[in-house]
Design a protein around this motif. Structure first.
Motif, PDB file in Angstrom:
ATOM      1  N   ILE A  15      -8.133 -83.541  17.927  1.00  0.00           N
ATOM      2  CA  ILE A  15      -6.918 -83.906  18.652  1.00  0.00           C
ATOM      3  C   ILE A  15      -7.133 -83.545  20.118  1.00  0.00           C
ATOM      4  CG2 ILE A  15      -5.358 -83.634  16.671  1.00  0.00           C
ATOM      5  CD1 ILE A  15      -4.529 -80.920  17.801  1.00  0.00           C
ATOM      6  N   ASP A  16      -6.455 -84.272  21.026  1.00  0.00           N
ATOM      7  CA  ASP A  16      -6.607 -83.964  22.450  1.00  0.00           C
ATOM      8  C   ASP A  16      -5.523 -82.988  22.902  1.00  0.00           C
ATOM      9  OD1 ASP A  16      -4.236 -85.410  23.070  1.00  0.00           O
ATOM     10  OD2 ASP A  16      -5.366 -87.247  23.440  1.00  0.00           O
ATOM     11  N   ARG A  17      -5.580 -82.591  24.157  1.00  0.00           N
ATOM     12  CA  ARG A  17      -4.659 -81.594  24.705  1.00  0.00           C
ATOM     13  C   ARG A  17      -3.198 -82.041  24.597  1.00  0.00           C
ATOM     14  NH1 ARG A  17      -3.268 -80.249  30.523  1.00  0.00           N
ATOM     15  NH2 ARG A  17      -2.700 -78.070  30.442  1.00  0.00           N
ATOM     16  N   ASN A  18      -2.935 -83.324  24.848  1.00  0.00           N
ATOM     17  CA  ASN A  18      -1.562 -83.835  24.769  1.00  0.00           C
ATOM     18  C   ASN A  18      -1.040 -83.811  23.330  1.00  0.00           C
ATOM     19  OD1 ASN A  18      -1.430 -84.293  27.524  1.00  0.00           O
ATOM     20  ND2 ASN A  18      -2.191 -86.389  27.345  1.00  0.00           N
ATOM     21  N   GLN A  19      -1.879 -84.200  22.389  1.00  0.00           N
ATOM     22  CA  GLN A  19      -1.475 -84.164  20.983  1.00  0.00           C
ATOM     23  C   GLN A  19      -1.221 -82.727  20.544  1.00  0.00           C
ATOM     24  OE1 GLN A  19      -4.995 -86.221  19.697  1.00  0.00           O
ATOM     25  NE2 GLN A  19      -3.827 -88.056  19.116  1.00  0.00           N
ATOM     26  N   TYR A  20      -2.103 -81.813  20.974  1.00  0.00           N
ATOM     27  CA  TYR A  20      -1.935 -80.397  20.662  1.00  0.00           C
ATOM     28  C   TYR A  20      -0.587 -79.898  21.179  1.00  0.00           C
ATOM     29  CZ  TYR A  20      -2.657 -75.345  20.970  1.00  0.00           C
ATOM     30  OH  TYR A  20      -2.518 -73.990  20.864  1.00  0.00           O
ATOM     31  N   ALA A  21      -0.287 -80.182  22.455  1.00  0.00           N
ATOM     32  CA  ALA A  21       0.959 -79.726  23.065  1.00  0.00           C
ATOM     33  C   ALA A  21       2.177 -80.316  22.357  1.00  0.00           C
ATOM     34  CB  ALA A  21       0.988 -80.080  24.556  1.00  0.00           C
ATOM     35  N   GLU A  22       2.104 -81.584  21.997  1.00  0.00           N
ATOM     36  CA  GLU A  22       3.228 -82.245  21.321  1.00  0.00           C
ATOM     37  C   GLU A  22       3.476 -81.652  19.932  1.00  0.00           C
ATOM     38  OE1 GLU A  22       6.425 -84.635  21.562  1.00  0.00           O
ATOM     39  OE2 GLU A  22       4.910 -84.488  23.136  1.00  0.00           O
ATOM     40  N   ILE A  23       2.412 -81.440  19.169  1.00  0.00           N
ATOM     41  CA  ILE A  23       2.543 -80.881  17.817  1.00  0.00           C
ATOM     42  C   ILE A  23       3.055 -79.441  17.888  1.00  0.00           C
ATOM     43  CG2 ILE A  23       1.284 -80.167  15.743  1.00  0.00           C
ATOM     44  CD1 ILE A  23      -0.599 -82.606  16.287  1.00  0.00           C
ATOM     45  N   MET A  24       2.489 -78.630  18.788  1.00  0.00           N
ATOM     46  CA  MET A  24       2.924 -77.238  18.913  1.00  0.00           C
ATOM     47  C   MET A  24       4.375 -77.157  19.377  1.00  0.00           C
ATOM     48  SD  MET A  24       0.708 -75.098  17.863  1.00  0.00           S
ATOM     49  CE  MET A  24       1.023 -73.543  18.651  1.00  0.00           C
ATOM     50  N   GLY A  25       4.768 -78.021  20.309  1.00  0.00           N
ATOM     51  CA  GLY A  25       6.158 -78.043  20.767  1.00  0.00           C
ATOM     52  C   GLY A  25       7.123 -78.359  19.640  1.00  0.00           C
ATOM     53  N   GLU A  26       6.783 -79.344  18.834  1.00  0.00           N
ATOM     54  CA  GLU A  26       7.635 -79.713  17.696  1.00  0.00           C
ATOM     55  C   GLU A  26       7.669 -78.608  16.647  1.00  0.00           C
ATOM     56  OE1 GLU A  26      10.235 -81.859  15.251  1.00  0.00           O
ATOM     57  OE2 GLU A  26       9.788 -81.955  17.390  1.00  0.00           O
ATOM     58  N   PHE A  27       6.518 -78.006  16.380  1.00  0.00           N
ATOM     59  CA  PHE A  27       6.450 -76.907  15.411  1.00  0.00           C
ATOM     60  C   PHE A  27       7.327 -75.734  15.870  1.00  0.00           C
ATOM     61  CE2 PHE A  27       4.322 -73.112  13.631  1.00  0.00           C
ATOM     62  CZ  PHE A  27       4.507 -73.388  12.293  1.00  0.00           C
ATOM     63  N   SER A  28       7.236 -75.402  17.153  1.00  0.00           N
ATOM     64  CA  SER A  28       8.029 -74.313  17.707  1.00  0.00           C
ATOM     65  C   SER A  28       9.522 -74.633  17.648  1.00  0.00           C
ATOM     66  CB  SER A  28       7.596 -74.033  19.144  1.00  0.00           C
ATOM     67  OG  SER A  28       8.343 -72.989  19.692  1.00  0.00           O
ATOM     68  N   ARG A  29       9.877 -75.886  17.982  1.00  0.00           N
ATOM     69  CA  ARG A  29      11.284 -76.298  17.934  1.00  0.00           C
ATOM     70  C   ARG A  29      11.838 -76.155  16.525  1.00  0.00           C
ATOM     71  NH1 ARG A  29      14.343 -80.075  16.275  1.00  0.00           N
ATOM     72  NH2 ARG A  29      12.667 -81.348  15.447  1.00  0.00           N
ATOM     73  N   ARG A  30      11.061 -76.576  15.538  1.00  0.00           N
ATOM     74  CA  ARG A  30      11.512 -76.477  14.147  1.00  0.00           C
ATOM     75  C   ARG A  30      11.625 -75.027  13.690  1.00  0.00           C
ATOM     76  NH1 ARG A  30       8.940 -81.436  10.668  1.00  0.00           N
ATOM     77  NH2 ARG A  30       9.419 -83.072  12.168  1.00  0.00           N
TER      78      ARG A  30
END
Length: 130
Positions: free
Chosen positions: A101-116
């Motif tokens: 995964i690239d940096r943007n995908q990493y940031a998006e997945i981590m952001g969603e995981f943290s939000r949940r």
């Protein structure tokens, strides 16, 4: 306040004893404001703490701004979930390092995981109050 709202929390602590009360859950810092950037003028030497780092600051003006790339904030694992947050973080770091995964995908997945994770924590606290 939320780790994901894009705002800085500017708080006031009345002294070392008050800070100790906050650390053990017997008190709360006073929220002064929420903002995207802040300039704080200190007219005398003062103990300050930014992002968990304390120091003694001389008379000056502190300019504080959020970085453009938001940091992903994860909550500590509670004993009953077996450290899932830590394992997910390790897995995503591995996938990013291996270029799965690239940096943007990493940031998006981590952001969603943290939000949940944050939503789940808030819901659990609300359930306790009912």
């Amino acid at each position: 306040s939320s780790c994901q709202d894009g705002l800085l929390d500017v708080v006031s602590v009345r002294g070392g004893f008050h800070l100790g009360q906050i650390r053990v859950g017997l008190g709360n810092a006073d929220l002064l404001c929420q903002c995207r950037e802040a300039n704080i003028t200190l007219k005398k030497n003062f103990a300050v703490q930014i992002d968990g780092e304390p120091w003694r600051q001389t008379q000056s003006t502190l300019s504080i701004r959020r970085k453009p790339d938001r940091a992903t904030m994860l909550h500590r694992s509670v004993a009953d979930n077996g450290g899932v947050e830590s394992e997910v973080t390790k897995l995503l770091n591995w996938a990013n390092e291996k270029e799965i995964i690239d940096r943007n995908q990493y940031a998006e997945i981590m952001g969603e995981f943290s939000r949940r994770a944050e939503f789940k924590k808030v819901k659990k606290q609300q359930d306790k109050t009912w």
